[in-house]
Scaffold this motif. Structure first.
Motif, PDB file in Angstrom:
ATOM      1  N   SER A 151       0.638  -0.902  -0.190  1.00 17.94           N
ATOM      2  CA  SER A 151       0.339   0.273   0.198  1.00 17.94           C
ATOM      3  C   SER A 151       1.233   1.254   0.341  1.00 17.94           C
ATOM      4  O   SER A 151       1.931   1.024   0.281  1.00 17.94           O
ATOM      5  CB  SER A 151      -0.726   0.191   1.518  1.00 17.94           C
ATOM      6  N   ILE A 152      -0.015   2.785   0.160  1.00 12.55           N
ATOM      7  CA  ILE A 152       1.317   3.502  -0.646  1.00 12.55           C
ATOM      8  C   ILE A 152       1.438   4.119   0.929  1.00 12.55           C
ATOM      9  O   ILE A 152       2.267   4.560   1.338  1.00 12.55           O
ATOM     10  CB  ILE A 152       0.098   4.852  -0.480  1.00 12.55           C
ATOM     11  N   TRP A 153       1.117   2.943   2.447  1.00 11.91           N
ATOM     12  CA  TRP A 153       1.598   3.105   3.609  1.00 11.91           C
ATOM     13  C   TRP A 153       2.605   2.192   4.313  1.00 11.91           C
ATOM     14  O   TRP A 153       2.995   2.361   4.782  1.00 11.91           O
ATOM     15  CB  TRP A 153       0.395   3.476   4.128  1.00 11.91           C
ATOM     16  N   ASN A 154       3.353   1.663   3.200  1.00  6.84           N
ATOM     17  CA  ASN A 154       4.105   0.256   3.400  1.00  6.84           C
ATOM     18  C   ASN A 154       4.923   0.257   1.779  1.00  6.84           C
ATOM     19  O   ASN A 154       5.087  -0.208   1.104  1.00  6.84           O
ATOM     20  CB  ASN A 154       3.677  -1.328   3.468  1.00  6.84           C
ATOM     21  N   PHE A 174      -0.634  -1.593  -4.267  1.00 10.18           N
ATOM     22  CA  PHE A 174      -1.792  -1.905  -5.180  1.00 10.18           C
ATOM     23  C   PHE A 174      -2.167  -0.175  -4.997  1.00 10.18           C
ATOM     24  O   PHE A 174      -2.540   0.049  -3.589  1.00 10.18           O
ATOM     25  CB  PHE A 174      -2.779  -2.447  -4.658  1.00 10.18           C
ATOM     26  N   ILE A 175      -2.900   0.625  -5.561  1.00  7.18           N
ATOM     27  CA  ILE A 175      -4.132   2.118  -5.286  1.00  7.18           C
ATOM     28  C   ILE A 175      -5.650   1.397  -5.177  1.00  7.18           C
ATOM     29  O   ILE A 175      -5.794   1.172  -5.773  1.00  7.18           O
ATOM     30  CB  ILE A 175      -3.673   2.986  -5.503  1.00  7.18           C
ATOM     31  N   ASP A 176      -5.925   1.547  -4.299  1.00 12.41           N
ATOM     32  CA  ASP A 176      -7.505   1.286  -4.073  1.00 12.41           C
ATOM     33  C   ASP A 176      -8.159   2.509  -4.756  1.00 12.41           C
ATOM     34  O   ASP A 176      -8.773   4.283  -3.533  1.00 12.41           O
ATOM     35  CB  ASP A 176      -7.803   1.037  -2.423  1.00 12.41           C
ATOM     36  N   SER A 177      -9.023   2.300  -5.710  1.00 15.11           N
ATOM     37  CA  SER A 177      -9.429   3.636  -6.398  1.00 15.11           C
ATOM     38  C   SER A 177     -10.779   4.032  -5.325  1.00 15.11           C
ATOM     39  O   SER A 177     -10.768   5.680  -5.550  1.00 15.11           O
ATOM     40  CB  SER A 177      -9.695   2.955  -7.691  1.00 15.11           C
ATOM     41  N   ASP A 178     -11.596   3.413  -4.834  1.00 10.98           N
ATOM     42  CA  ASP A 178     -12.425   3.595  -3.735  1.00 10.98           C
ATOM     43  C   ASP A 178     -11.756   4.377  -2.592  1.00 10.98           C
ATOM     44  O   ASP A 178     -12.409   5.448  -2.102  1.00 10.98           O
ATOM     45  CB  ASP A 178     -13.034   2.760  -3.235  1.00 10.98           C
ATOM     46  N   PHE A 179     -11.059   4.099  -1.848  1.00 12.35           N
ATOM     47  CA  PHE A 179     -10.727   4.653  -0.868  1.00 12.35           C
ATOM     48  C   PHE A 179     -10.055   5.940  -0.887  1.00 12.35           C
ATOM     49  O   PHE A 179     -10.169   7.130  -0.454  1.00 12.35           O
ATOM     50  CB  PHE A 179      -9.274   4.078  -0.073  1.00 12.35           C
ATOM     51  N   VAL A 213       2.739  -0.545 -10.365  1.00 12.09           N
ATOM     52  CA  VAL A 213       2.168  -0.244 -10.046  1.00 12.09           C
ATOM     53  C   VAL A 213       0.657   0.083 -10.338  1.00 12.09           C
ATOM     54  O   VAL A 213       0.091  -0.488 -11.348  1.00 12.09           O
ATOM     55  CB  VAL A 213       1.782   2.102  -9.986  1.00 12.09           C
ATOM     56  N   MET A 214      -0.906  -0.878  -9.621  1.00 10.78           N
ATOM     57  CA  MET A 214      -1.487  -0.994 -10.447  1.00 10.78           C
ATOM     58  C   MET A 214      -2.897  -0.358  -9.017  1.00 10.78           C
ATOM     59  O   MET A 214      -2.995  -0.267  -8.123  1.00 10.78           O
ATOM     60  CB  MET A 214      -2.073  -2.836  -9.653  1.00 10.78           C
ATOM     61  N   THR A 215      -4.056   0.068 -10.234  1.00  8.61           N
ATOM     62  CA  THR A 215      -5.036   0.723  -9.471  1.00  8.61           C
ATOM     63  C   THR A 215      -6.374  -0.262  -9.881  1.00  8.61           C
ATOM     64  O   THR A 215      -6.245  -0.713 -10.407  1.00  8.61           O
ATOM     65  CB  THR A 215      -5.164   2.172 -10.460  1.00  8.61           C
ATOM     66  N   GLY A 216      -7.549   0.189  -8.536  1.00  7.92           N
ATOM     67  CA  GLY A 216      -8.703  -0.630  -8.973  1.00  7.92           C
ATOM     68  C   GLY A 216      -9.015  -0.916  -7.820  1.00  7.92           C
ATOM     69  O   GLY A 216      -8.278   0.115  -6.609  1.00  7.92           O
ATOM     70  N   THR A 217     -10.620  -1.171  -7.968  1.00  6.16           N
ATOM     71  CA  THR A 217     -11.221  -0.948  -6.469  1.00  6.16           C
ATOM     72  C   THR A 217     -10.091  -3.241  -5.364  1.00  6.16           C
ATOM     73  O   THR A 217      -9.430  -4.145  -6.276  1.00  6.16           O
ATOM     74  CB  THR A 217     -12.737  -1.549  -6.023  1.00  6.16           C
ATOM     75  N   THR A 218     -10.793  -2.629  -4.382  1.00  7.87           N
ATOM     76  CA  THR A 218     -10.496  -4.074  -3.748  1.00  7.87           C
ATOM     77  C   THR A 218     -11.702  -5.223  -3.592  1.00  7.87           C
ATOM     78  O   THR A 218     -10.644  -6.981  -4.147  1.00  7.87           O
ATOM     79  CB  THR A 218     -11.408  -3.426  -2.049  1.00  7.87           C
ATOM     80  N   CYS A 276      -6.048  -2.066   4.748  1.00 10.35           N
ATOM     81  CA  CYS A 276      -5.882  -3.033   3.911  1.00 10.35           C
ATOM     82  C   CYS A 276      -6.567  -4.187   4.367  1.00 10.35           C
ATOM     83  O   CYS A 276      -6.277  -4.591   4.319  1.00 10.35           O
ATOM     84  CB  CYS A 276      -4.582  -2.771   3.425  1.00 10.35           C
ATOM     85  N   GLU A 277      -7.335  -3.893   5.396  1.00  7.25           N
ATOM     86  CA  GLU A 277      -7.574  -4.568   6.113  1.00  7.25           C
ATOM     87  C   GLU A 277      -8.538  -6.098   5.327  1.00  7.25           C
ATOM     88  O   GLU A 277      -9.154  -6.826   5.785  1.00  7.25           O
ATOM     89  CB  GLU A 277      -9.104  -4.190   7.276  1.00  7.25           C
ATOM     90  N   ASP A 278      -9.248  -5.485   3.985  1.00  2.44           N
ATOM     91  CA  ASP A 278     -10.615  -6.370   2.833  1.00  2.44           C
ATOM     92  C   ASP A 278      -9.756  -7.054   1.430  1.00  2.44           C
ATOM     93  O   ASP A 278      -9.471  -7.494   1.233  1.00  2.44           O
ATOM     94  CB  ASP A 278     -11.501  -6.131   3.131  1.00  2.44           C
ATOM     95  N   TRP A 279      -8.164  -6.203   2.267  1.00  5.21           N
ATOM     96  CA  TRP A 279      -7.197  -6.910   0.932  1.00  5.21           C
ATOM     97  C   TRP A 279      -7.027  -8.744   1.251  1.00  5.21           C
ATOM     98  O   TRP A 279      -6.797  -9.069   2.596  1.00  5.21           O
ATOM     99  CB  TRP A 279      -5.890  -6.361   1.338  1.00  5.21           C
ATOM    100  N   PRO A 280      -7.021  -9.302  -0.005  1.00  3.39           N
ATOM    101  CA  PRO A 280      -6.278 -10.780  -0.110  1.00  3.39           C
ATOM    102  C   PRO A 280      -5.372 -11.215   0.438  1.00  3.39           C
ATOM    103  O   PRO A 280      -4.634 -10.087   0.468  1.00  3.39           O
ATOM    104  CB  PRO A 280      -6.880 -11.059  -1.619  1.00  3.39           C
TER     105      PRO A 280
END
Length: 367
Positions: free
Chosen positions: A258-261, A276-281, A305-310, A330-334
């Motif tokens: 994530s951008i926090w890591n 991964f950039i979560d577009s919804d967030f 770099v990838m963008t999209g929804t969770t 990132c709680e719901d990430w796989p």
């Protein structure tokens, strides 16, 4: 004074050199002054390039714990805010402990533009808008005046500041605004002109802020702060900015950041590295173009770099073995979660304030 954006677009070696040059004694004595000996490490910690443990460890090779008490104390505040985020989740985006009771959520236009007539405020705000850095004491002044003098509900101005800050941290920024507004503390924070003059080396007099604390607490909304407007973010094309692609299908071992890591040493054993950039967030919590420039600079080499929804990330990872680092967003990430490193342990007993938290954890760093 607050550094320019270029200060943060450094190399890892330059960053570690700055950590090794921290003067803990000077920090203790001068950190509240705008020209004080502060470290400006927060953007790097916020984005996981370094962490509180690594910073404290390097400092403690040169100082005894008591000699850097204030620095370790401030690192504890950061972790306390994140522990609170873990505990309450998305509830931190609402009045947490008590109601603020403000109806107006629009940020005063003078705050947004740095045109309040208060030199220390206006200089700090304009620097924030241009470079993304802001001294912590100036953040408190801005928040106190916005929430308590201009009588503004805290969430929208907190989002405004988070957008512009290079180190906008969802836990620290949100809960600091709540602390100032009195919804996460026992009283509201206010500062008058004398306070700003003392810590900013200005000498202004006869402003609307130039009054006693008793008068300030009863002050009607100053004319300078009456005009309000919705703040608007500058749109950033992330696909273009970060050379991002849409999520498709991943196979094999994958380390998803994530951008926090942005830790350059995290999971180097996994060859397939994805940011991964979560577009919804990010639609809900936009970041300034300057912030994305900082992020782009620190993306580890070889990371795609990838963008999209969770949901799209989950679908793309059905045939992959995924690992990511724990973070509330990132709680719901796989995949499997790597735990973050904490400088301070989870307190053994329940705590309802920072002082109760600090009392239980400070011995872990030798205090």
């Amino acid at each position: 004074m607050s550094p320019e954006l270029s200060h943060f677009l450094c190399t890892p070696d330059e960053l570690y050199s700055r950590i090794d040059q921290i003067d803990a004694r000077a920090y203790d004595k001068t950190r509240n002054y705008l020209d004080g000996s502060v470290t400006w490490l927060s953007p790097f910690i916020t984005h996981g390039i370094i962490d509180t443990t690594s910073v404290a460890s390097r400092l403690l090779t040169r100082y005894k714990p008591k000699q850097c008490y204030r620095f370790l104390f401030e690192l504890a505040w950061r972790e306390y805010f994140h522990r609170t985020w873990h505990k309450y989740g998305d509830a931190i985006y609402k009045d947490l402990l008590s109601e603020q009771g403000r109806e107006n959520s629009l940020v005063p236009l003078a705050i947004q533009q740095g045109e309040t007539g208060i030199d220390a405020l206006d200089g700090s705000i304009k620097h924030l808008l241009e470079h993304g850095s802001l001294h912590n004491h100036a953040r408190m002044w801005i928040a106190g005046i916005t929430c308590n003098t201009a009588q503004t509900q805290w969430l929208e101005p907190a989002k405004w500041m988070h957008y512009h800050l290079l180190d906008g941290d969802l836990a620290s920024n949100t809960l600091s605004w709540q602390w100032v507004a009195g919804t996460f503390s026992h009283k509201q924070y206010i500062a008058n002109q004398d306070n700003l003059n003392k810590y900013s080396a200005t000498h202004q007099k006869n402003t609307w802020l130039d009054c006693t604390y008793e008068d300030l607490a009863e002050l009607p909304i100053p004319a300078a702060l009456e005009q309000r407007a919705e703040w608007r973010e500058e749109k950033t094309d992330l696909a273009e900015c970060l050379a991002a692609v849409n999520v498709s299908e991943l196979t094999g071992d994958v380390a998803v950041r994530s951008i926090w890591n942005l830790d350059p040493d995290w999971r180097n054993d996994v060859k397939q590295q994805i940011l991964f950039i979560d577009s919804d967030f990010h639609n809900g919590w936009p970041l300034s173009p300057k912030r994305w420039q900082f992020i782009r600079h620190w993306i580890p080499e070889g990371t795609k770099v990838m963008t999209g929804t969770t949901a799209e990330l989950t679908a793309a990872c059905q045939n992959a073995s995924v690992v990511h680092r724990e973070y509330p967003v990132c709680e719901d990430w796989p995949g499997v979660k790597d735990e973050r490193r904490w400088l301070y342990p989870t307190p053994a007993n329940e705590y309802s304030s920072f002082s109760q938290f600090w009392k239980q954890v400070k011995s872990d760093v030798g205090l």
